[in-house]
Scaffold this motif. Structure first.
Motif, PDB file in Angstrom:
ATOM      1  N   UNK A 254       0.806  -1.037  -0.034  1.00 17.11           N
ATOM      2  CA  UNK A 254      -0.043   0.088  -0.020  1.00 17.11           C
ATOM      3  C   UNK A 254       1.052   1.428   0.155  1.00 17.11           C
ATOM      4  N   UNK A 255       1.583   1.499  -1.133  1.00 15.06           N
ATOM      5  CA  UNK A 255       2.362   2.608  -1.441  1.00 15.06           C
ATOM      6  C   UNK A 255       2.442   3.262  -2.437  1.00 15.06           C
ATOM      7  N   UNK A 256       1.332   3.142  -3.310  1.00 13.66           N
ATOM      8  CA  UNK A 256       1.139   3.796  -4.562  1.00 13.66           C
ATOM      9  C   UNK A 256       0.987   5.089  -4.508  1.00 13.66           C
ATOM     10  N   UNK A 257       0.888   5.795  -5.790  1.00 11.21           N
ATOM     11  CA  UNK A 257       0.490   7.177  -6.126  1.00 11.21           C
ATOM     12  C   UNK A 257      -0.504   7.873  -5.433  1.00 11.21           C
ATOM     13  N   UNK A 258      -1.786   7.024  -5.398  1.00 14.98           N
ATOM     14  CA  UNK A 258      -3.279   7.638  -4.697  1.00 14.98           C
ATOM     15  C   UNK A 258      -2.808   7.460  -3.256  1.00 14.98           C
TER      16      UNK A 258
END
Length: 366
Positions: A249-253
């Motif tokens: 859980x480390x994406x752009x969003x």
């Protein structure tokens, strides 16, 4: 060489600008340099943003280069289409759509760099969120196994309660035949008489049943504990399988949401910086007075416009005159007797052919 490159970046007419003074050329060199370095910032920002999405350096650089060229082309187009015509209000209205577009571009450019500038703070927010998500995930998975687990544990408790009840029964029988032997209850006779033997046999039978019950219960509890162990293993495996999703859980969003949870003022100042960079070529164009290049460009454009308008007008007049001539020619022809006789002859022949064709068609029908 560098000067000529920045002039090209400004979107100015290079041939026309070369005929102006050095000061006028330097003005457009500055505008072109601003456009170029804005595109460089867009390339860096988009490359970092795309790297957080694809996690691949080459893909991020490739797409970042395309985005940087797109921003460069847009900025160059925005600056080159603002014309100095002497009216600031008119120029401001002309630049308003460009300023709105520049605002949108500034938001797009600034956001990825904000993510990089506040990376440590964002990582702390994401760590807190991941820990909370881990606990929520464990609780959610536990809900799938807890009914079965409670059922198995209750079964163990029930088995142990059975042993407790049986032990209490054995202890009661023991106390009964001991009291009978001591003469404290029952027949109240001291000694081991027939009643004592009967009560002793009941105790021994119950004791044997207790031993058997304990052995059976131990086997059943062992089996239940094995089921509990299997259930615990399944729970641990499911937690282990879902944990990588939480760790990822480390994406752009996710980072943008984490950035929005931080104090807004530092992020707002970064946005203002990029907004100033993005709009500086447009503002420079609006604030600078009308220069030599603008006069020459206006002269060049209006000269072409005059020639085109003159040619269009000439064509319109030519068409109108041609229509008048045609009307007069046909009006004169309509009054000639020779042309009238010729058309009458042809019309008579045509009507005869039509009558013959109709006659043949009717004849076939009969």
């Amino acid at each position: 060489m560098l000067k000529q490159f920045f002039i090209i970046c400004s979107g100015a007419d290079t041939d026309l600008l070369n005929t102006t003074s050095k000061g006028e050329q330097n003005k457009y060199v500055g505008i072109g340099a601003t456009v170029f370095f804005t595109a460089i910032m867009a390339f860096i920002a988009s490359s970092y943003a795309l790297f957080t999405v694809f996690d691949n350096v080459y893909a991020a650089i490739g797409f970042g280069l395309i985005w940087g060229l797109l921003i460069f082309n847009l900025d160059r187009f925005i600056v080159s289409t603002i014309k100095k015509r002497g009216s600031f209000t008119r120029e401001l209205l002309q630049a308003t759509p460009r300023l709105i577009l520049a605002l949108i571009i500034a938001i797009v450019i600034s956001k990825p760099l904000e993510l990089k500038l506040f990376e440590k703070e964002i990582n702390q927010v994401l760590l807190t969120e991941k820990n909370a998500m881990t606990l929520q995930n464990q609780d959610a998975i536990a809900l799938q196994f807890s009914p079965k687990e409670k059922q198995l544990k209750q079964a163990i408790v029930n088995l142990e309660n059975n042993i407790t009840v049986k032990e209490a029964e054995v202890n009661t029988l023991y106390n009964t035949y001991i009291a009978e032997a001591e003469g404290n209850s029952g027949t109240n006779k001291l000694g081991k008489g027939p009643v004592y033997k009967e009560k002793r046999e009941k105790h021994d039978t119950a004791l044997a049943e207790l031993q058997t019950l304990k052995a059976d219960t131990k086997q059943k509890i062992t089996a239940i504990e094995s089921e509990l162990l299997v259930l615990k293993t399944k729970y641990d495996n499911q937690v282990a399988n879902t944990q990588p999703i939480i760790d990822g859980f480390d994406g752009l969003m996710a980072r943008i949401n984490a950035l929005n949870s931080l104090p807004w003022l530092p992020s707002f100042f970064v946005f203002l910086l990029f907004l100033a960079i993005e709009t500086s070529p447009i503002i420079a164009k609006l604030l600078t007075p009308k220069g030599e290049y603008d006069f020459k460009l206006e002269d060049h454009e209006t000269a072409i416009k005059t020639v085109v308008e003159q040619r269009v007008k000439e064509r319109q007049l030519s068409v109108a005159a041609d229509f008048k001539i045609n009307d007069k020619v046909y009006a004169d022809l309509s009054e000639e007797d020779e042309l009238y006789d010729y058309k009458q002859k042809k019309a008579r022949a045509l009507m005869q052919l039509q009558a013959d064709a109709f006659y043949k068609q009717q004849q076939k029908a009969l």
